[in-house]
Design an enzyme around this catalytic site. Structure first.
Site, PDB file in Angstrom:
ATOM      1  N   GLU A  79       0.841  -1.193   0.000  1.00 30.60           N
ATOM      2  CA  GLU A  79       0.000   0.000   0.000  1.00 30.60           C
ATOM      3  C   GLU A  79       0.880   1.248   0.000  1.00 30.60           C
ATOM      4  OE1 GLU A  79      -2.123   0.602   3.867  1.00 30.60           O
ATOM      5  OE2 GLU A  79      -1.361  -1.394   4.308  1.00 30.60           O
ATOM      6  N   CYS A 111      -3.550  -3.377   4.320  1.00 34.59           N
ATOM      7  CA  CYS A 111      -2.669  -4.412   4.890  1.00 34.59           C
ATOM      8  C   CYS A 111      -3.106  -5.834   4.547  1.00 34.59           C
ATOM      9  CB  CYS A 111      -2.580  -4.246   6.403  1.00 34.59           C
ATOM     10  SG  CYS A 111      -2.109  -2.605   6.895  1.00 34.59           S
ATOM     11  N   THR A 152       3.217   4.249  15.558  1.00 38.20           N
ATOM     12  CA  THR A 152       2.875   2.972  14.911  1.00 38.20           C
ATOM     13  C   THR A 152       3.411   2.918  13.477  1.00 38.20           C
ATOM     14  OG1 THR A 152       0.687   3.723  14.161  1.00 38.20           O
ATOM     15  CG2 THR A 152       0.802   2.751  16.345  1.00 38.20           C
ATOM     16  N   SER A 201     -10.535   2.968  13.690  1.00 40.06           N
ATOM     17  CA  SER A 201      -9.803   1.851  13.062  1.00 40.06           C
ATOM     18  C   SER A 201      -9.619   0.707  14.061  1.00 40.06           C
ATOM     19  CB  SER A 201      -8.462   2.316  12.492  1.00 40.06           C
ATOM     20  OG  SER A 201      -7.530   2.610  13.511  1.00 40.06           O
ATOM     21  N   HIS A 233      -2.713  -9.613  12.290  1.00 39.79           N
ATOM     22  CA  HIS A 233      -2.114  -8.428  11.677  1.00 39.79           C
ATOM     23  C   HIS A 233      -1.794  -7.484  12.832  1.00 39.79           C
ATOM     24  CE1 HIS A 233      -1.400  -4.757   9.643  1.00 39.79           C
ATOM     25  NE2 HIS A 233      -2.483  -4.182  10.131  1.00 39.79           N
ATOM     26  N   LYS A 242      -5.849  -6.946  22.020  1.00 46.85           N
ATOM     27  CA  LYS A 242      -7.219  -6.453  22.254  1.00 46.85           C
ATOM     28  C   LYS A 242      -8.231  -7.375  21.571  1.00 46.85           C
ATOM     29  CE  LYS A 242      -6.093  -1.525  22.279  1.00 46.85           C
ATOM     30  NZ  LYS A 242      -6.854  -0.362  22.719  1.00 46.85           N
ATOM     31  N   ASN A 275       4.911  -1.221  12.425  1.00 43.19           N
ATOM     32  CA  ASN A 275       3.931  -1.688  11.448  1.00 43.19           C
ATOM     33  C   ASN A 275       4.592  -1.794  10.079  1.00 43.19           C
ATOM     34  OD1 ASN A 275       1.608  -2.421  10.147  1.00 43.19           O
ATOM     35  ND2 ASN A 275       0.451  -0.560  10.606  1.00 43.19           N
ATOM     36  N   SER A 308      -7.435  -2.125   6.228  1.00 40.44           N
ATOM     37  CA  SER A 308      -8.382  -1.017   6.395  1.00 40.44           C
ATOM     38  C   SER A 308      -9.110  -0.708   5.101  1.00 40.44           C
ATOM     39  CB  SER A 308      -7.624   0.233   6.847  1.00 40.44           C
ATOM     40  OG  SER A 308      -7.221   0.081   8.175  1.00 40.44           O
TER      41      SER A 308
END
Ligand code: CAA
Length: 390
Positions: A79, A111, A152, A201, A233, A242, A275, A308
């Site tokens: 990307e 991603c 990030t 996001s 990811h 999370k 990332n 995303s």
């Protein structure tokens, strides 16, 4: 037919910034970055590395003469590509000296790109079992200095050889996927940095995970207890945690412990790289495979891919006998070992360096970049790469 990952390589640039020091410079508590976000170091790409060279360096490490003879499809997921027309795959194909009787293309969905590439690769191998496919996931994640997303960022690439009867991991046929048009993260063609609605996001990442996990269980009858580990990811290492937390109670306490321990191991590389967008899930898988030495053959791994915009997919892989002999553990350890820390001021200066966009010629000093393949300059609107081995 068994199809999956035969080899997996990784490359990250030789420079990094310490997240504790970045936090101090940004006047936030270091624990916010190291615990709250879960990042220790952030890879910095010098101007002599771009997504093409990163991908080529990752692939160079793993491709042998047999691969060269058999690879007839190269798919480049990114990307942060360098051209609206020509694919990164064609550049890498040339830089690696692959055979001409091959297809090469670039694929994009944030991603999720490398996962899309792997799924296409599986279809190709199903039709042509003697072939091999080179899948690349390569990106430089840029949000901008002093932005919410700055902590990030990262840079790096993974390269995977997909084949029949793979040495490392068989990818199971069933898969669950979900698409919905949302604006959580995007990068308009005129922008060098990403736009992101950070909190949204995060929510959507978890929402998509819930969708594909439920769908996957329904399709396959598998349960959380069937998994040795779930790899995610990882835009930052706290994010996968999370998501994992939302399903942990589906397993017994002992299984939860195993999943949490393995999750932690699966984040080690990402914690020190940041990332890498398309490659992040596979870097996490690599981290677990290389850093946990007693994984059992036949163990099942879940994989959650999120791009995303957005597309989510959940699928599984089964570890193959003797997989460890086909990893590049020492090479990756040496790569991490050889990295050099830069100060926050140096990182900022590197971040602000840019290539000409007006067609002018530039020659870059590649002597300071230890990578085998580097971007050496631009002339006539064309990027010139150098393979120092040739
Ligand atoms: N000690 C320990 N923890 C602390 C702390 C301290 N002193 N100070 C803050 N924290 C914790 C917070 O409690 C918070 O934890 P929880 O999320 O568990 O509540 C965490 O640190 C982060 O704090 P904030 O939420 O205040 O952080 P922020 O709003 O400044 O930024 C972010 C976080 C939204 C992720 C931002 O970095 C961002 O926008 N990143 C880019 C977008 C992104 O990565 N999204 C992920 C999903 S999208 C995706 O996956 C695709 C992709 O690759 C981009």
């Amino acid at each position: 037919m068994k199809i999956g990952i035969d080899k997996i390589g990784f490359y990250t640039p030789h420079l990094y910034v310490d997240m504790n020091k970045l936090a101090v410079a940004r006047d936030v508590e270091p624990e916010k970055f190291t615990i709250g976000i879960g990042q220790s170091q952030m890879a910095i790409a010098p101007i002599t590395q771009d997504p093409i060279s990163l991908a080529a360096n990752a692939a160079l490490q793993i491709i042998d003469e047999e691969d060269k003879a058999k690879i007839d499809l190269v798919i480049f997921g990114t990307e942060s590509g360098i051209d609206h027309s020509k694919s990164g795959a064609v550049y890498v194909h040339q830089l690696l000296g692959l055979r001409s009787e091959a297809r090469a293309m670039e694929i994009k969905q944030a991603c999720y790109g490398a996962t899309a590439a792997i799924q296409l690769a599986k279809g190709h191998i199903a039709l042509h079992p003697e072939s091999r496919v080179l899948v690349l996931g390569s990106d430089i994640a840029r949000y901008g200095l002093r932005t919410g997303g700055e902590a990030t960022q990262g840079a790096g690439a993974v390269a995977l050889v997909i084949s029949a009867n793979p040495s490392v991991m068989v990818l199971e046929d069933e898969s669950a996927y979900f698409t919905s048009d949302i604006m959580d993260f995007w990068r308009p063609v005129y922008s060098e940095t990403a736009y992101v609605d950070g909190k949204f996001s995060n929510e959507q990442y978890i929402h998509f995970f819930a969708k594909v996990w439920e769908q996957y269980k329904e399709k396959t009858g598998l349960q959380l207890a069937d998994y040795e580990a779930i790899c995610f990811h990882l835009p930052y290492t706290k994010m996968g945690f999370k998501a994992l937390k939302t399903i942990l109670e589906e397993a017994s306490e002992k299984e939860q412990e195993r999943l949490l321990t393995n999750y932690k191991t699966s984040t080690l590389y990402n914690r020190n790289v940041g990332n890498i967008y398309t490659g992040s899930l596979y870097l996490s898988l690599l981290s677990l495979l290389e850093q946990k030495e007693d994984l059992q053959e036949g163990a099942r791994f879940g994989m959650y891919s999120y791009g995303s915009g957005a597309v989510g997919e959940f699928f599984s892989g089964i570890l193959q006998p003797g997989y460890r002999e086909h990893l590049f553990v020492a090479e990756h350890a040496a790569q991490f070992q050889a990295r050099k820390e830069v100060s926050v001021a140096e990182y900022e200066a590197i971040f602000q360096e840019s290539l000409p966009t007006d067609g002018s010629t530039v020659e870059l000093d590649i002597s300071q970049d230890p990578a085998t393949i580097c971007l050496a300059g631009i002339s006539d609107h064309q990027r010139n790469y150098v393979n120092k081995q040739q």
